[in-house]
Write an enzyme that holds these catalytic residues in place. Structure first.
Site, PDB file in Angstrom:
ATOM      1  N   CYS A  18      14.789 -40.837  50.506  1.00  0.00           N
ATOM      2  CA  CYS A  18      15.017 -39.789  51.504  1.00  0.00           C
ATOM      3  C   CYS A  18      15.970 -40.210  52.613  1.00  0.00           C
ATOM      4  CB  CYS A  18      13.686 -39.346  52.105  1.00  0.00           C
ATOM      5  SG  CYS A  18      12.543 -38.720  50.866  1.00  0.00           S
TER       6      CYS A  18
ATOM      7  N   HIS B 152      11.621 -30.689  50.160  1.00  0.00           N
ATOM      8  CA  HIS B 152      11.899 -32.109  50.057  1.00  0.00           C
ATOM      9  C   HIS B 152      12.674 -32.432  48.781  1.00  0.00           C
ATOM     10  CE1 HIS B 152      10.737 -36.349  49.286  1.00  0.00           C
ATOM     11  NE2 HIS B 152      10.588 -36.445  50.591  1.00  0.00           N
TER      12      HIS B 152
ATOM     13  N   CYS C 134      12.296 -41.052  57.373  1.00  0.00           N
ATOM     14  CA  CYS C 134      11.661 -42.142  56.642  1.00  0.00           C
ATOM     15  C   CYS C 134      11.991 -42.032  55.155  1.00  0.00           C
ATOM     16  CB  CYS C 134      10.156 -42.128  56.852  1.00  0.00           C
ATOM     17  SG  CYS C 134       9.320 -40.672  56.177  1.00  0.00           S
TER      18      CYS C 134
END
Length: 403
Positions: free
Chosen positions: A90, A355, A385
């Site tokens: 990510c 996501h 993160c």
């Protein structure tokens, strides 16, 4: 410090993000990113022949991904431009932005495309041959599902990292759900006036192509799969882990999509900018890793590192965007930095719109730029993160270009 590279205002875009196994589930992520980039460059009258560098960020393998950035650049009409493929879960979006900026800083490029894409849907099922295995049998891996649920270094799931942080900071379910409602309220502002905010960088309605990219298979009005929560509905949810605090309402959902940013020398940035008076500068980057299985709090030291490189404190930052796979991310960041949690993530965040990993950070930076333009400029911070208890952050400055 201020990097030489700038982001030409308006020279970026994102698709709507689609829920897992939704409207984008059958599209090859790299081919789809090239399809969108080609159309968006044409809308901006930017010839692909101008690029001399490209970086491709992706974290879920697709067929022929071995050929990476050169393949993508060729598909958009820029066969003269090469570059690397980058994968940092990510944090990939920020890593790609830093890679492009560094190439320009070193004098090796003048105009770079930072392209990020992923498809968590229909993830690959990989087989690893093992001649030494019993009868020559190998091992298999479900790339998306198994890596979501297991860190081979800590033997913990990502959800477990959120519970560890929630326990350390004494964050209960009720508090997490309060943040959920606030984040959905902020995203509603992006949908106001017929998605006026999203349309600053997103082509809507969005035509979803067929897998061969010859026809339109569907039309998306905006992001797909966004949940509309109520206090009563959230209160009825039980924690996912036995004895835990995080519910399905307090975490994000897997998604598909792509997002791109153009990075350029100051001269080319002025030339390509939608408004030459607006300057978007890169002021600092940060990478940090925290103790094992405490991933959500990694955004804090990464942000501090980026702010230190930018030479400013958090008090100078006008807008903050966070990658928040869990609401505990936002809660811990606010507590550690003294920022007001209600003011983080204006206009939306990955908690709400999903996501898709690599493009998540790129879209967040794009939204941060547009928020700062609306608010008259200033410093902005994004921190996200990533797997392995890491995080990357970037500080940008939107101001007026000197005459």
């Amino acid at each position: 410090m201020a990097y030489l590279a700038e982001i030409p205002y308006g020279c970026y875009w994102s698709t709507p993000f689609a829920k897992w196994m939704g409207s984008l589930a059958r599209l090859h992520s790299i081919e789809f990113a090239a399809h969108v980039a080609k159309a968006e460059l044409a809308r901006r009258d930017i010839p692909a022949g101008m690029f001399d560098f490209g970086v491709l960020g992706t974290s879920v393998p697709q067929k022929h991904c071995f050929y990476g950035a050169p393949w993508l650049m060729g598909m958009i009409g820029a066969p003269q431009a090469g570059g690397p493929a980058v994968s940092q879960a990510c944090a990939t979006g920020v890593r790609c932005l830093l890679t492009a900026a560094t190439e320009i800083q070193a004098g090796l490029a003048t105009l770079a495309l930072s392209a990020t894409c992923d498809r968590t849907s229909n993830g690959p099922h990989l087989y690893y041959p093992d001649p030494g295995g019993a009868g020559g049998t190998g091992t298999a891996e479900d790339w998306v599902m198994q890596n979501f649920s297991y860190d081979p270094f800590t033997a913990k799931s990502m959800l477990a990292t959120a519970e560890n942080v929630a326990a350390r900071y004494k964050v209960d379910t009720r508090r997490q759900h309060e943040v959920v409602l606030r984040r959905e309220e902020q995203y509603a502002a992006a949908l106001a006036d017929d998605c006026a905010f999203l349309k600053r960088f997103m082509t809507l309605p969005f035509e979803v192509p067929t897998p061969n990219f010859r026809k339109t298979a569907a039309v998306m009005a905006a992001d797909e799969g966004v949940t509309r929560s109520t206090p009563e509905g959230l209160a009825a949810l039980k924690p996912v882990m036995e004895g835990g605090t995080v519910t399905f309402g307090g975490q994000t959902h897997p998604a598909d999509g792509n997002a791109c940013l153009i990075v350029a020398t100051p001269g080319k940035a002025r030339e390509l900018s939608r408004d030459p008076k607006i300057r978007v500068r890169l002021m600092g980057f940060g990478l940090e890793r925290v103790e094992p299985a405490f991933m959500p709090r990694a955004t804090v030291p990464a942000a501090k590192r980026a702010l230190e490189q930018a030479g400013i404190g958090i008090d100078k930052v006008k807008a903050v965007k966070l990658h928040n796979p869990f609401t505990v991310n936002d809660i811990v960041f606010a507590e550690e930095t003294g920022t007001k949690i209600a003011n983080l993530n204006n206009f939306g965040s990955s908690l709400v719109w999903g996501h898709p990993q690599a493009p998540m950070g790129t879209r967040s930076v794009i939204e941060l730029i547009e928020e700062l333009v609306i608010r008259g400029g200033g410093y902005g911070l994004f921190s996200g993160c990533a797997a392995g208890d890491t995080a990357m952050a970037v500080v940008i400055l939107v101001d007026e270009r000197p005459a």
